[in-house]
Design a protein around this motif. Sequence first.
Motif, PDB file in Angstrom:
ATOM      1  N   SER A   1      40.072  34.057  37.932  1.00 18.02           N
ATOM      2  CA  SER A   1      39.778  35.291  36.952  1.00 18.02           C
ATOM      3  C   SER A   1      40.135  36.445  37.038  1.00 18.02           C
ATOM      4  O   SER A   1      39.597  37.071  35.867  1.00 18.02           O
ATOM      5  N   ASN A   2      40.471  37.284  38.295  1.00 18.90           N
ATOM      6  CA  ASN A   2      40.808  38.653  38.213  1.00 18.90           C
ATOM      7  C   ASN A   2      42.006  38.059  37.261  1.00 18.90           C
ATOM      8  O   ASN A   2      42.722  39.503  37.267  1.00 18.90           O
TER       9      ASN A   2
ATOM     10  N   SER B   1      31.970  36.044  31.292  1.00 21.48           N
ATOM     11  CA  SER B   1      31.581  35.980  32.880  1.00 21.48           C
ATOM     12  C   SER B   1      30.151  35.163  32.660  1.00 21.48           C
ATOM     13  O   SER B   1      29.971  34.815  33.808  1.00 21.48           O
TER      14      SER B   1
ATOM     15  N   GLY C   1      35.983  37.036  37.238  1.00 22.53           N
ATOM     16  CA  GLY C   1      36.034  38.659  37.367  1.00 22.53           C
ATOM     17  C   GLY C   1      35.418  39.814  36.832  1.00 22.53           C
ATOM     18  O   GLY C   1      36.227  40.380  36.449  1.00 22.53           O
TER      19      GLY C   1
ATOM     20  N   PRO D   1      37.110  43.579  37.590  1.00 21.54           N
ATOM     21  CA  PRO D   1      38.371  45.037  37.270  1.00 21.54           C
ATOM     22  C   PRO D   1      38.520  44.763  35.531  1.00 21.54           C
ATOM     23  O   PRO D   1      37.972  45.959  34.948  1.00 21.54           O
TER      24      PRO D   1
END
Length: 192
Positions: free
Chosen positions: A47-48, A67, A99, A102
């Motif tokens: 997911s990052n 998300s 994620g 970020p």
Amino acid sequence: VFFVVFIDQAGESLVLPILSRCAHDFDEPISKVGLLFSSTAGAMALSNLWLPMCADRYGRKAALIISLVGSTVGYLGQALAPSFGALLAFRTLQGFFGGVPPVALAYVTDVFAPSERPRYLSGVQATISVSFVAGSVMGGALARFGLRVPFWVAFAISALGLPLGLAYLRDPRELVRDDERSHIARRASERA
């Protein structure tokens, strides 16, 4: 943004203290507990990669809401999981939408001037740390009332975050001041 980060990270840490007991209750060997941790961590690594790209393309707010939706479904599935395999699948799903850090860091970078960024960027990191501490303590305490209670609380917190995020979270593009907008337009015309 800090609230969304807190929801994302606290939800995950709420359930950490009970995962070994969950494996035991599903009559799985202790050796499988690591799967419950690593499936989520591996999915979070993925997911990052995809969530920040989604944020660049569709906006920071959209990525944060996506998300929250994925995490909410993941927590609900974990609370209702009838088997170890289902629990593992929903932990993976929840991690795949985890994620948020970020995207939150990019949000802060978009909104604040370079001189203000260090304070707010460190605020995101501090929120992650505080949510892990608070979530783990709360999860352990809530487990006294039933093994599924931390999952339900994680679901409730995430579900509450959805309407709040939709109502109060603004996309950084909406927060650009008029003078900045004209500067950006002028720079774009110079490049063309």
